[in-house]
Design an enzyme around this catalytic site. Structure first.
Site, mmCIF file in Angstrom:
data_model
loop_
_atom_site.group_PDB
_atom_site.id
_atom_site.type_symbol
_atom_site.label_atom_id
_atom_site.label_comp_id
_atom_site.label_asym_id
_atom_site.label_seq_id
_atom_site.Cartn_x
_atom_site.Cartn_y
_atom_site.Cartn_z
ATOM 1 N N ARG A 76 0.853 -1.192 0.000
ATOM 2 C CA ARG A 76 0.000 0.000 0.000
ATOM 3 C C ARG A 76 0.890 1.244 0.000
ATOM 4 N NH1 ARG A 76 -3.798 0.331 5.043
ATOM 5 N NH2 ARG A 76 -4.935 -1.368 4.053
ATOM 6 N N ARG A 145 -1.609 7.600 9.123
ATOM 7 C CA ARG A 145 -1.804 6.978 7.806
ATOM 8 C C ARG A 145 -1.960 8.042 6.720
ATOM 9 N NH1 ARG A 145 -3.807 1.726 8.079
ATOM 10 N NH2 ARG A 145 -2.839 0.650 9.823
ATOM 11 N N LYS A 208 -3.230 2.633 14.634
ATOM 12 C CA LYS A 208 -3.278 3.539 13.470
ATOM 13 C C LYS A 208 -3.957 4.860 13.842
ATOM 14 C CE LYS A 208 -6.013 0.243 11.615
ATOM 15 N NZ LYS A 208 -6.822 -0.510 10.659
ATOM 16 N N LYS A 210 -5.760 8.330 11.849
ATOM 17 C CA LYS A 210 -6.178 8.782 10.519
ATOM 18 C C LYS A 210 -6.640 10.233 10.509
ATOM 19 C CE LYS A 210 -7.328 4.136 9.094
ATOM 20 N NZ LYS A 210 -8.366 3.200 8.603
ATOM 21 N N CYS A 431 -15.424 -2.958 0.397
ATOM 22 C CA CYS A 431 -14.012 -3.194 0.754
ATOM 23 C C CYS A 431 -13.493 -4.387 -0.040
ATOM 24 C CB CYS A 431 -13.893 -3.463 2.243
ATOM 25 S SG CYS A 431 -14.506 -5.095 2.703
ATOM 26 N N CYS A 437 -7.971 -10.497 1.844
ATOM 27 C CA CYS A 437 -8.010 -10.002 3.218
ATOM 28 C C CYS A 437 -8.101 -11.153 4.214
ATOM 29 C CB CYS A 437 -9.194 -9.054 3.410
ATOM 30 S SG CYS A 437 -9.278 -8.497 5.108
ATOM 31 N N CYS A 476 -16.419 -7.842 6.773
ATOM 32 C CA CYS A 476 -16.370 -8.101 8.223
ATOM 33 C C CYS A 476 -16.683 -6.782 8.933
ATOM 34 C CB CYS A 476 -15.005 -8.668 8.633
ATOM 35 S SG CYS A 476 -13.746 -7.414 8.911
ATOM 36 N N CYS A 480 -13.869 -1.146 6.722
ATOM 37 C CA CYS A 480 -12.934 -0.509 5.791
ATOM 38 C C CYS A 480 -13.613 0.317 4.698
ATOM 39 C CB CYS A 480 -12.018 -1.544 5.164
ATOM 40 S SG CYS A 480 -10.989 -2.384 6.391
HETATM 41 FE FE1 SRM Z 1 -8.940 -1.413 6.649
HETATM 42 C C1 SRM Z 1 -7.567 -3.943 8.422
HETATM 43 C C2 SRM Z 1 -8.170 -2.962 3.790
HETATM 44 C C3 SRM Z 1 -9.616 1.430 4.997
HETATM 45 C C4 SRM Z 1 -10.588 -0.220 9.396
HETATM 46 N N1 SRM Z 1 -7.974 -3.133 6.191
HETATM 47 C C5 SRM Z 1 -7.442 -4.021 7.070
HETATM 48 C C6 SRM Z 1 -6.607 -5.093 6.344
HETATM 49 C C7 SRM Z 1 -5.200 -4.615 6.270
HETATM 50 C C8 SRM Z 1 -6.740 -6.514 6.897
HETATM 51 C C9 SRM Z 1 -5.751 -6.991 7.919
HETATM 52 O O1 SRM Z 1 -5.504 -6.306 8.915
HETATM 53 O O2 SRM Z 1 -5.238 -8.102 7.727
HETATM 54 C C10 SRM Z 1 -7.304 -5.037 4.957
HETATM 55 C C11 SRM Z 1 -6.470 -5.493 3.765
HETATM 56 C C12 SRM Z 1 -7.358 -6.088 2.700
HETATM 57 C C13 SRM Z 1 -6.686 -6.384 1.435
HETATM 58 O O3 SRM Z 1 -6.607 -7.568 1.061
HETATM 59 O O4 SRM Z 1 -6.246 -5.478 0.749
HETATM 60 C C14 SRM Z 1 -7.835 -3.624 4.948
HETATM 61 N N2 SRM Z 1 -8.791 -0.843 4.768
HETATM 62 C C15 SRM Z 1 -8.553 -1.656 3.715
HETATM 63 C C16 SRM Z 1 -8.795 -0.935 2.415
HETATM 64 C C17 SRM Z 1 -7.876 -1.386 1.278
HETATM 65 C C18 SRM Z 1 -10.282 -1.130 2.046
HETATM 66 C C19 SRM Z 1 -10.670 -0.708 0.656
HETATM 67 O O5 SRM Z 1 -11.429 -1.459 0.082
HETATM 68 O O6 SRM Z 1 -10.260 0.340 0.183
HETATM 69 C C20 SRM Z 1 -8.608 0.524 2.878
HETATM 70 C C21 SRM Z 1 -7.191 0.986 2.803
HETATM 71 C C22 SRM Z 1 -7.077 2.392 3.266
HETATM 72 C C23 SRM Z 1 -5.719 2.996 3.089
HETATM 73 O O7 SRM Z 1 -5.343 3.247 1.948
HETATM 74 O O8 SRM Z 1 -5.060 3.269 4.088
HETATM 75 C C24 SRM Z 1 -9.032 0.406 4.326
HETATM 76 N N3 SRM Z 1 -9.848 0.339 7.135
HETATM 77 C C25 SRM Z 1 -10.133 1.343 6.269
HETATM 78 C C26 SRM Z 1 -11.069 2.245 6.848
HETATM 79 C C27 SRM Z 1 -11.705 3.465 6.160
HETATM 80 C C28 SRM Z 1 -10.920 4.712 6.325
HETATM 81 O O9 SRM Z 1 -9.830 4.716 6.893
HETATM 82 O O10 SRM Z 1 -11.403 5.744 5.870
HETATM 83 C C29 SRM Z 1 -11.355 1.764 8.107
HETATM 84 C C30 SRM Z 1 -12.388 2.371 9.096
HETATM 85 C C31 SRM Z 1 -11.924 3.625 9.702
HETATM 86 C C32 SRM Z 1 -11.126 3.344 10.934
HETATM 87 O O11 SRM Z 1 -9.928 3.096 10.820
HETATM 88 O O12 SRM Z 1 -11.717 3.336 12.013
HETATM 89 C C33 SRM Z 1 -10.571 0.568 8.280
HETATM 90 N N4 SRM Z 1 -9.017 -1.966 8.597
HETATM 91 C C34 SRM Z 1 -9.806 -1.382 9.552
HETATM 92 C C35 SRM Z 1 -9.710 -2.150 10.766
HETATM 93 C C36 SRM Z 1 -10.445 -1.836 12.092
HETATM 94 C C37 SRM Z 1 -9.669 -0.885 12.910
HETATM 95 C C38 SRM Z 1 -10.266 -0.684 14.268
HETATM 96 O O13 SRM Z 1 -10.259 0.435 14.751
HETATM 97 O O14 SRM Z 1 -10.710 -1.654 14.877
HETATM 98 C C39 SRM Z 1 -8.836 -3.218 10.490
HETATM 99 C C40 SRM Z 1 -8.393 -4.315 11.461
HETATM 100 C C41 SRM Z 1 -7.346 -3.852 12.401
HETATM 101 O O15 SRM Z 1 -6.753 -2.790 12.258
HETATM 102 O O16 SRM Z 1 -7.105 -4.600 13.341
HETATM 103 C C42 SRM Z 1 -8.432 -3.084 9.114
HETATM 104 FE FE1 SF4 Z 2 -10.998 -7.034 5.275
HETATM 105 FE FE2 SF4 Z 2 -12.948 -6.544 6.970
HETATM 106 FE FE3 SF4 Z 2 -11.490 -4.538 6.025
HETATM 107 FE FE4 SF4 Z 2 -13.184 -5.747 4.439
HETATM 108 S S1 SF4 Z 2 -13.737 -4.611 6.291
HETATM 109 S S2 SF4 Z 2 -11.043 -5.254 3.925
HETATM 110 S S3 SF4 Z 2 -13.093 -7.831 5.148
HETATM 111 S S4 SF4 Z 2 -10.747 -6.141 7.319
#
Ligand code: SRM
Ligand code: SF4
Length: 563
Positions: A76, A145, A208, A210, A431, A437, A476, A480
């Site tokens: 990324r 981030r 993280k 943001k 997502c 993922c 899930c 995201c």
């Molecule tokens: Fe996310 C974890 C993909 C935006 C909340 N996110 C992940 C992981 C890395 C899975 C992992 O930990 O093993 C995913 C990788 C999937 C893959 O195969 O590519 C993943 N997140 C994404 C992306 C690619 C979704 C998308 O379809 O675009 C986004 C990448 C953003 C970036 O460029 O940095 C993405 N993730 C978000 C957002 C939205 C945002 O930031 O605007 C959120 C919700 C906002 C927030 O952070 O509260 C988000 N991702 C999470 C979480 C839950 C965090 C939490 O507070 O509990 C996880 C899991 C974790 O961190 O433990 C996670």
């Molecule tokens: Fe993976 Fe859940 Fe984030 Fe979708 S919402 S990319 S399933 S961690």
């Protein structure tokens, strides 16, 4: 919960501390001829912008065949504000063809992810990204981030100032470790010096963090969903100041009831020259007080809720040595992405293209070839490229005389113009989820396109096809695709089953609520249909679907569903 967890450091905190500012054993393991990294390196690699994954579609078969998982890496980038030039775009295109799975994914934080990169190719891929002056340091990990903002390439004083402030924050809040250069770019080894990470120290942040920018009135970047939302208040051609919102975040764990999404709370108005210091101080409070024992409660929102906003503002004022000015009132009139043609200069136009769920790819011969189309446009017209937080792309700086050619190129490659997509689709996001993922419990990116036609047909049948409604899906509860601030959200719980959330506000200022747990994907239309019928019957003037659901209440809506 959050307080209780303060006693003992989590395993990941120990790994961070022992990593010597993100070095760990990554360099050694890179030289080993194994297809994967160790658990410790996986954690540290996140800070460098990469995740170790495996192809989950192949897991069962490989297990049956006695084979190890099909390991690869997701990389990324960090692309502040989502802005690239055509050469940079083409470099990602080349790298994804050579080392990745030939697709590029625009993320919900307006950057690129490439999937499917083998360990043996990861160094060359990172070097390729760096050659075009983009880094992956800060793509993931417990640090600030990618900082996001409205992607529309408007060239006025307000947007210029906002961009400059965004870049200044990137500079101020980014990790400074030399480890990145040493490992990936064969930089000279420097002795560890204690000042190497002036903001982050040895253990970086608890989780993280943001940040998102918006210009008052247009919440296309979902500022409320960020740890720190920054809303610009224009005055003529410049910015008078910013309203800051703290503690937004979407993540929750379905099985842990005291984890929850939260929208940012407006806390202060700052003048432009105060922004960087205030933002840095806010981050430092989370660094010093955030929960480092239990990662489920380590996000900034839990610190704010456990200690309270009054405690936080008092701490912020004490560290800044000045009183905070109250936030301005925030009024929104748009949250739609900037699709279609817009003029942004004397003879300069930009075209916002809808990219379904952010995936830039070619599908077969002659059919849908978005990736080839964008490559041709980048080579022939050198537009600026702007990734949006709604997973779309805006092509900027196109001259009026070239507009027809650009459109013709898109059509030739089977790419629909934005207005040819339904209004609902234009407001949709999903997502990544399966197969890459590791946390997905249900399909998302691959499922939403399959269910949308049925929902769209229903809306056409009911005469609601022109109704803008935000609709989001995730594989899930982690959130995201920011599902909890959408009007309709499907949140994956198990294969084929989704929790249905309703009642979010169109501009992203109110969270939705759980309407029906574990809804089978085949029942989406039949579950929504009675609600839309009621909406047609009883909506108030121009009332939006989310507002309607919130006003009439779920008890009433559920009764309808059982009639
Ligand atoms: Fe996310 C974890 C993909 C935006 C909340 N996110 C992940 C992981 C890395 C899975 C992992 O930990 O093993 C995913 C990788 C999937 C893959 O195969 O590519 C993943 N997140 C994404 C992306 C690619 C979704 C998308 O379809 O675009 C986004 C990448 C953003 C970036 O460029 O940095 C993405 N993730 C978000 C957002 C939205 C945002 O930031 O605007 C959120 C919700 C906002 C927030 O952070 O509260 C988000 N991702 C999470 C979480 C839950 C965090 C939490 O507070 O509990 C996880 C899991 C974790 O961190 O433990 C996670
Ligand atoms: Fe993976 Fe859940 Fe984030 Fe979708 S919402 S990319 S399933 S961690």
């Amino acid at each position: 919960m959050a307080e209780e967890g303060l006693r003992k450091e989590s395993k990941i905190e120990v790994m961070k501390r022992e990593s010597r500012q993100l070095r760990g054993r990554i360099a050694d393991e890179l030289r080993e001829e194994t297809p994967n990294f160790s658990e410790e390196s996986i954690q540290i690699l996140k800070f460098h912008g990469m995740y170790q994954q495996d192809d989950r579609d192949l897991r069962q078969q490989r297990r049956r065949d006695g084979l190890d998982k099909a390991y690869s890496l997701m990389i990324r980038a960090r692309i502040p504000g989502g802005v690239l030039d055509a050469e940079q775009y083409l470099q990602f295109d080349r790298l994804s063809e050579e080392f990745g799975n030939k697709t590029m994914r625009i993320t919900t934080r307006q950057t690129f992810q490439m999937h499917g990169i083998l360990k043996e190719n990861v160094k060359e891929t990172i070097q390729g990204i760096n050659q075009c002056l983009i880094t992956t340091l800060g793509g993931c990990g417990d640090q600030v981030r990618n900082i996001v903002g409205c992607a529309l390439p408007v060239d006025d004083g307000v947007h210029r100032q906002m961009r400059a402030d965004l870049l200044q924050l990137v500079d101020e809040l980014a990790a400074k470790t030399n480890a990145y250069h040493e490992i990936w770019l064969d930089g000279e080894k420097v002795d560890l010096n204690p000042g190497e990470e002036p903001l982050y120290g040895e253990v970086y942040l608890p989780r993280k963090f943001k940040l998102a920018f918006a210009v008052e009135g247009d919440n296309c970047s979902d500022v409320y969903d960020n740890d720190l939302g920054i809303v610009a208040h224009p005055s003529g051609d410049s910015i008078e100041g910013y309203t800051l919102l703290v503690g937004g975040g979407m993540g929750r764990t379905a099985s842990v009831k005291d984890t929850y999404p939260r929208l940012g709370t407006p806390i202060a108005f700052v003048e432009p020259q105060e922004l960087v210091e205030t933002a840095r101080t806010i981050v430092s409070i989370q660094r010093d007080f955030g929960n480092r024992a239990d990662r489920r409660y380590a996000r900034f929102k839990y610190l704010l809720d456990s200690r309270g906003i009054p405690w936080f503002t008092a701490e912020l004022e004490a560290r800044l040595g000045r009183k905070l000015t109250p936030p301005r009132e925030l009024v929104w009139h748009s949250a739609t992405d900037h699709l279609g043609w817009h003029q942004h200069g004397a003879d300069e136009w930009c075209l916002g293209l809808f990219v379904e769920n952010g995936r830039i790819k070619d599908e077969g011969e002659g059919e849908f070839r978005l990736k080839s189309a964008l490559r041709r446009i980048a080579m022939d017209y050198s537009p600026s490229m702007h990734l949006t937080t709604q997973q779309n792309i805006i092509l900027g700086h196109i001259r009026a005389k070239d507009r027809a050619f650009v459109e013709a190129l898109l059509r030739e490659h089977g790419v629909m113009l934005p207005e040819e997509w339904s209004v609902l689709r234009q407001h949709s996001m999903a997502c990544v989820a399966l197969p890459t993922c590791g946390l997905a419990t249900a399909e998302s990116e691959r499922a939403l396109p399959l269910v949308m036609p049925d929902i769209e047909s229903m809306l056409v049948e009911l005469g609601l096809e022109d109704e803008p409604i935000t609709i989001r899906m995730t594989g899930c509860p982690n959130g995201c695709a920011r599902p909890y601030s959408a009007e309709i959200a499907f949140v994956g719980r198990s294969p084929g089953k989704y929790d249905l959330f309703l009642g979010g506000e169109f501009y992203g200022t109110r969270l939705n609520e759980l309407y029906r747990e574990l809804t089978p994907i085949e029942e989406f239309v039949s579950t929504l249909r009675p609600l839309f019928l009621e909406f047609i019957e009883n909506r108030k003037d121009n009332e939006r679907f989310g507002d309607f659901c919130a006003r009439v209440g779920f008890e009433y809506l559920k009764e309808l569903a059982t009639v």
